[in-house]
Design a protein around this motif. Structure first.
Motif, PDB file in Angstrom:
ATOM      1  N   THR A 187      19.588  52.022  65.119  1.00 13.50           N
ATOM      2  CA  THR A 187      18.985  51.511  63.868  1.00 13.50           C
ATOM      3  C   THR A 187      17.931  52.491  63.333  1.00 13.50           C
ATOM      4  N   ILE A 222      29.878  67.945  57.739  1.00 10.77           N
ATOM      5  CA  ILE A 222      29.027  68.840  56.950  1.00 10.77           C
ATOM      6  C   ILE A 222      28.075  69.569  57.911  1.00 10.77           C
ATOM      7  N   GLY A 228      30.477  49.048  67.049  1.00  6.04           N
ATOM      8  CA  GLY A 228      29.034  49.098  66.785  1.00  6.04           C
ATOM      9  C   GLY A 228      28.488  47.688  66.745  1.00  6.04           C
ATOM     10  N   TRP A 249      22.897  61.675  51.087  1.00  3.46           N
ATOM     11  CA  TRP A 249      23.088  61.893  52.529  1.00  3.46           C
ATOM     12  C   TRP A 249      22.870  60.547  53.230  1.00  3.46           C
ATOM     13  N   ALA A 250      23.952  60.007  53.822  1.00  6.48           N
ATOM     14  CA  ALA A 250      23.851  58.657  54.422  1.00  6.48           C
ATOM     15  C   ALA A 250      24.053  58.735  55.934  1.00  6.48           C
ATOM     16  N   VAL A 273      22.100  51.872  72.944  1.00  3.78           N
ATOM     17  CA  VAL A 273      22.670  50.816  73.798  1.00  3.78           C
ATOM     18  C   VAL A 273      23.743  51.381  74.721  1.00  3.78           C
ATOM     19  N   ASN A 305      34.366  61.599  61.094  1.00  2.00           N
ATOM     20  CA  ASN A 305      35.370  60.994  61.977  1.00  2.00           C
ATOM     21  C   ASN A 305      36.680  60.720  61.231  1.00  2.00           C
ATOM     22  N   TYR A 324      23.861  34.954  61.267  1.00  2.00           N
ATOM     23  CA  TYR A 324      24.965  35.825  61.699  1.00  2.00           C
ATOM     24  C   TYR A 324      26.322  35.296  61.233  1.00  2.00           C
ATOM     25  N   VAL A 383      22.213  46.939  59.195  1.00  2.00           N
ATOM     26  CA  VAL A 383      23.260  46.982  58.167  1.00  2.00           C
ATOM     27  C   VAL A 383      22.740  46.557  56.783  1.00  2.00           C
ATOM     28  N   PRO A 384      22.010  45.419  56.666  1.00  2.00           N
ATOM     29  CA  PRO A 384      21.588  45.045  55.310  1.00  2.00           C
ATOM     30  C   PRO A 384      20.762  46.143  54.627  1.00  2.00           C
ATOM     31  N   SER A 391      20.874  49.316  55.219  1.00  2.00           N
ATOM     32  CA  SER A 391      21.746  50.463  54.922  1.00  2.00           C
ATOM     33  C   SER A 391      22.466  50.208  53.601  1.00  2.00           C
ATOM     34  N   LEU A 438      28.791  52.792  62.399  1.00  2.00           N
ATOM     35  CA  LEU A 438      28.515  51.736  63.383  1.00  2.00           C
ATOM     36  C   LEU A 438      28.973  50.352  62.921  1.00  2.00           C
ATOM     37  N   GLU A 471      24.350  40.150  59.653  1.00  2.00           N
ATOM     38  CA  GLU A 471      23.388  39.215  59.060  1.00  2.00           C
ATOM     39  C   GLU A 471      23.401  39.457  57.561  1.00  2.00           C
TER      40      GLU A 471
HETATM   41  C1  FAD Z   1      25.582  47.406  69.611  1.00  2.00           C
HETATM   42  C2  FAD Z   1      24.937  47.430  68.261  1.00  2.00           C
HETATM   43  C3  FAD Z   1      24.314  46.278  67.805  1.00  2.00           C
HETATM   44  C4  FAD Z   1      23.711  46.279  66.548  1.00  2.00           C
HETATM   45  N1  FAD Z   1      23.145  45.121  66.104  1.00  2.00           N
HETATM   46  C5  FAD Z   1      22.634  45.065  64.855  1.00  2.00           C
HETATM   47  C6  FAD Z   1      22.147  43.826  64.317  1.00  2.00           C
HETATM   48  O1  FAD Z   1      22.178  42.791  64.971  1.00  2.00           O
HETATM   49  N2  FAD Z   1      21.670  43.842  63.045  1.00  2.00           N
HETATM   50  C7  FAD Z   1      21.674  44.978  62.257  1.00  2.00           C
HETATM   51  O2  FAD Z   1      21.282  44.918  61.094  1.00  2.00           O
HETATM   52  N3  FAD Z   1      22.093  46.155  62.762  1.00  2.00           N
HETATM   53  C8  FAD Z   1      22.586  46.235  64.027  1.00  2.00           C
HETATM   54  N4  FAD Z   1      23.079  47.416  64.513  1.00  2.00           N
HETATM   55  C9  FAD Z   1      22.839  48.641  63.741  1.00  2.00           C
HETATM   56  C10 FAD Z   1      23.788  48.883  62.575  1.00  2.00           C
HETATM   57  O3  FAD Z   1      25.118  48.814  63.017  1.00  2.00           O
HETATM   58  C11 FAD Z   1      23.496  50.270  61.988  1.00  2.00           C
HETATM   59  O4  FAD Z   1      22.122  50.433  61.746  1.00  2.00           O
HETATM   60  C12 FAD Z   1      24.221  50.483  60.667  1.00  2.00           C
HETATM   61  O5  FAD Z   1      25.594  50.209  60.819  1.00  2.00           O
HETATM   62  C13 FAD Z   1      24.008  51.901  60.190  1.00  2.00           C
HETATM   63  O6  FAD Z   1      24.847  52.166  59.099  1.00  2.00           O
HETATM   64  P1  FAD Z   1      24.738  53.541  58.318  1.00  2.00           P
HETATM   65  O7  FAD Z   1      25.890  53.583  57.385  1.00  2.00           O
HETATM   66  O8  FAD Z   1      23.377  53.724  57.783  1.00  2.00           O
HETATM   67  O9  FAD Z   1      24.882  54.683  59.439  1.00  2.00           O
HETATM   68  P2  FAD Z   1      26.041  55.039  60.454  1.00  2.00           P
HETATM   69  O10 FAD Z   1      26.782  53.841  60.845  1.00  2.00           O
HETATM   70  O11 FAD Z   1      25.398  55.871  61.514  1.00  2.00           O
HETATM   71  O12 FAD Z   1      27.027  55.945  59.598  1.00  2.00           O
HETATM   72  C14 FAD Z   1      26.821  57.303  59.379  1.00  2.00           C
HETATM   73  C15 FAD Z   1      28.184  57.926  59.099  1.00  2.00           C
HETATM   74  O13 FAD Z   1      27.991  59.296  58.787  1.00  2.00           O
HETATM   75  C16 FAD Z   1      28.947  60.071  59.510  1.00  2.00           C
HETATM   76  N5  FAD Z   1      28.348  61.398  59.709  1.00  2.00           N
HETATM   77  C17 FAD Z   1      27.279  61.702  60.485  1.00  2.00           C
HETATM   78  N6  FAD Z   1      26.988  63.017  60.401  1.00  2.00           N
HETATM   79  C18 FAD Z   1      27.901  63.553  59.548  1.00  2.00           C
HETATM   80  C19 FAD Z   1      28.121  64.866  59.070  1.00  2.00           C
HETATM   81  N7  FAD Z   1      27.346  65.905  59.425  1.00  2.00           N
HETATM   82  N8  FAD Z   1      29.160  65.070  58.209  1.00  2.00           N
HETATM   83  C20 FAD Z   1      29.969  64.039  57.814  1.00  2.00           C
HETATM   84  N9  FAD Z   1      29.793  62.773  58.259  1.00  2.00           N
HETATM   85  C21 FAD Z   1      28.768  62.525  59.100  1.00  2.00           C
HETATM   86  C22 FAD Z   1      29.153  59.302  60.797  1.00  2.00           C
HETATM   87  O14 FAD Z   1      30.376  59.637  61.427  1.00  2.00           O
HETATM   88  C23 FAD Z   1      29.126  57.857  60.296  1.00  2.00           C
HETATM   89  O15 FAD Z   1      30.378  57.389  59.895  1.00  2.00           O
HETATM   90  C24 FAD Z   1      23.706  47.463  65.751  1.00  2.00           C
HETATM   91  C25 FAD Z   1      24.347  48.604  66.223  1.00  2.00           C
HETATM   92  C26 FAD Z   1      24.960  48.596  67.460  1.00  2.00           C
HETATM   93  C27 FAD Z   1      25.659  49.844  67.927  1.00  2.00           C
END
Ligand code: FAD
Length: 518
Positions: free
Chosen positions: A456, A234, A40, A259-260, A299, A20, A203, A497-498, A500, A26, A45
């Motif tokens: 998640t 990618i 997101g 790979w994240a 969601v 992006n 929170y 998030v924690p 991750s 998220l 927390e």
């Molecule tokens: C409404 C909502 C409420 C939530 N509530 C909670 C909560 O209360 N507590 C909690 O702990 N979590 C909660 N979450 C979940 C939490 O936000 C996510 O689990 C966390 O942010 C994931 O982070 P991440 O970095 O692992 O993955 P992501 O946020 O999915 O990031 C992955 C990144 O990789 C990029 N990407 C994907 N594929 C490719 C590719 N092929 N090439 C290059 N880039 C790529 C994406 O664009 C993105 O930026 C909630 C989420 C939402 C939407």
């Protein structure tokens, strides 16, 4: 981003590639018409992880408490501290007086879990401490804590039955069971779900929006010499040659890849041709497991710009609010009834689906976030931005899109949610909405490339395709492919998030160890 920041700080040459225009996935905020919204997660927390990471990284993030309210019909309680659990008890007894004994039983379990949570998050996560030099932390904090931690982990592992099943062993009334658990993901392990009372108190909200966390990590990474390439997706990993290929056919050579993002995507686009048979077969085994499993729940989020001051909403509930407009509970609405509609989708008429939607929106639990109540600078004067969301089934939106009436369905859904919320908790919404728009599970899939729009990581199942035991969390970042590591919400379950952030740090450590830097 955590991996990238840690590796850059350790002096590694780091390139963070993001599909992006903005980083953060998220964990992101955006501005529309002067209103700040969180795209997101709505509040964070700490879980003994985020603050220790920020401290370790030398990042200062201005934060406020994100106070939680819980409401059923016209009764609302505000969670202030541990003693608020008695208010929760009274709230439940008010609606289900005949189940008083069972409510007390559940609360006994919740209280016990809160004690376990105190142990679990009772010290700063050692992963973010300098264990080679911080002897005081080791002697005074870590060593006394370890036996309690091991004891607690044993207790937790015994409570990994799905919360719906677990509650059946205590509560007879299905409505009461729903009210306690229907805003959790399907089959959430009982410990994780019932630990939420502790998490409500945990929170916090970064001033300026949740996205400030990603921004801070991004800035730290750049400050440490890391590079970022955005709008770069990618599409292929040629693992035996340590090459990545993006959507414009540009290739990138790596020594180590973390790979994240979505793991189903990784396993689909990774080629292992030149590797020995042993690696290939272990890769195929993992790939099968990954592709057989589904992403977890998604969601639906409705964003509102409202011509009404923050105070009107602040009088009713805090800026983070879990609200259920009916004490009846969803029952089988989101399970058997929805499954029937999905399995017979070709035969089901629109009218029938909209009728189901009436019931679904009337009985659901909503997570309502008002960023301006946490930081008044996030809205134009005299106005309020609101995000109303609830768990939503990806397949429903996908089928409706294929059937060609997604836009109409979204309008119908938005109308119903607004009608339910303005006829119950926020009557002033009726004629004060300036603008509205929404994100569906399909928007999440498109935006962050998340299988089934999951927020998640993996759906909870008996056999998880990734590590799901905290005592072996450090293994979660390994893949069968040499020099390829995994991190983020797909690398460990249950995620958020924690986790991750934790897996991001663990993956960075593995890379540093491999490069002889740790
Ligand atoms: C409404 C909502 C409420 C939530 N509530 C909670 C909560 O209360 N507590 C909690 O702990 N979590 C909660 N979450 C979940 C939490 O936000 C996510 O689990 C966390 O942010 C994931 O982070 P991440 O970095 O692992 O993955 P992501 O946020 O999915 O990031 C992955 C990144 O990789 C990029 N990407 C994907 N594929 C490719 C590719 N092929 N090439 C290059 N880039 C790529 C994406 O664009 C993105 O930026 C909630 C989420 C939402 C939407």
């Amino acid at each position: 981003m955590t991996s990238a920041a840690y590796l850059a700080r350790a002096g590694q040459k780091v390139l963070l590639i993001e599909k992006n225009r903005e980083c953060g996935g998220l964990v992101n905020s955006f501005i529309r018409d002067g209103f700040h919204f969180d795209a997101g997660i709505r509040a964070l927390e700490d879980a003994g992880i985020i603050f220790p990471m920020l401290k370790d990284m030398g990042i200062e993030l201005e934060v406020v408490k994100s106070k939680v309210s819980l409401g059923i019909e016209n009764e609302i309680i505000h969670i202030e501290d541990l003693s608020s659990i008695s208010k929760y008890r009274e709230l439940l007894i008010k609606f289900y007086p005949e189940s008083k004994g069972e409510i007390d039983e559940v609360l006994k379990v919740i209280r016990k879990i809160m004690k376990h949570m105190d142990v679990l998050y009772g010290i700063e996560n050692p992963v973010f401490k300098d264990l080679k030099h911080d002897r005081e932390f080791i002697l005074k904090r870590l060593l006394p804590w370890l036996p309690r931690f091991i004891y607690t982990v044993g207790k937790i592992n015994r409570m990994n039955m799905p919360v719906e099943e677990y509650l059946k062993t205590i509560i007879k009334n299905p409505s009461l069971r729903d009210i306690i658990s229907q805003h959790f993901f399907k089959n959430t392990p009982a410990f994780f779900a019932l630990s939420y009372f502790s998490l409500y108190l945990d929170y916090f909200y970064p001033k300026g929006g949740v996205g400030k966390l990603s921004e801070a990590l991004k800035n730290k990474m750049i400050e440490c010499g890391g590079e970022i390439r955005t709008e770069t997706k990618i599409v292929e990993v040629i693992a035996d040659k340590c090459l990545l290929r993006d959507q414009n056919n540009i290739t990138y050579k790596y020594d180590n890849l973390i790979w994240a993002a979505d793991l189903k995507t990784l396993y689909k686009i990774i080629g292992t041709e030149g590797f020995p048979l042993k690696i290939k077969s272990s890769f195929e085994e993992s790939k099968n497991k990954m592709l057989k499993n589904r992403g977890g729940d998604s969601v639906f989020s409705l964003f509102l710009e409202v011509d009404e001051p923050l105070e009107s909403f602040g009088k009713i509930a805090n800026g983070h609010f879990f609200y259920t407009p009916s004490k009846m509970g969803l029952g089988e609405t989101h399970r058997e009834e929805l499954n029937y509609l999905l399995n017979n989708f070709e035969k089901v008429e629109r009218k029938q689906l909209l009728c189901w939607l009436d019931k679904f929106t009337r009985l659901n639990t909503y997570e309502i976030s008002i960023p301006g109540l946490k930081d008044p600078g996030l809205v134009p004067p005299g106005k309020t931005g609101i995000i109303i969301s609830f768990l939503a089934e990806y397949d429903l939106f996908n089928n409706i899109q294929k059937a060609g009436w997604l836009d109409e369905f979204i309008q119908e859904l938005e109308n119903r949610v607004l009608s339910v919320i303005s006829n119950s908790v926020y009557p002033m919404l009726k004629d004060r909405i300036i603008a509205r728009f929404s994100f569906t599970p399909l928007s999440i899939e498109n935006r962050v490339g998340s299988s089934e729009g999951a927020i998640t990581g993996w759906a909870f199942q008996k056999y998880m395709p990734v590590i799901n035991k905290i005592q072996i969390a450090d293994r979660s970042v390994m893949t069968p492919v040499p020099s390829v590591f995994q991190a983020g919400q797909w690398a460990y379950s249950p995620a958020g998030v924690p986790m991750s952030i934790l897996t991001g740090k663990l993956a960075a450590e593995k890379v540093l160890k491999k490069s002889g830097k740790s």
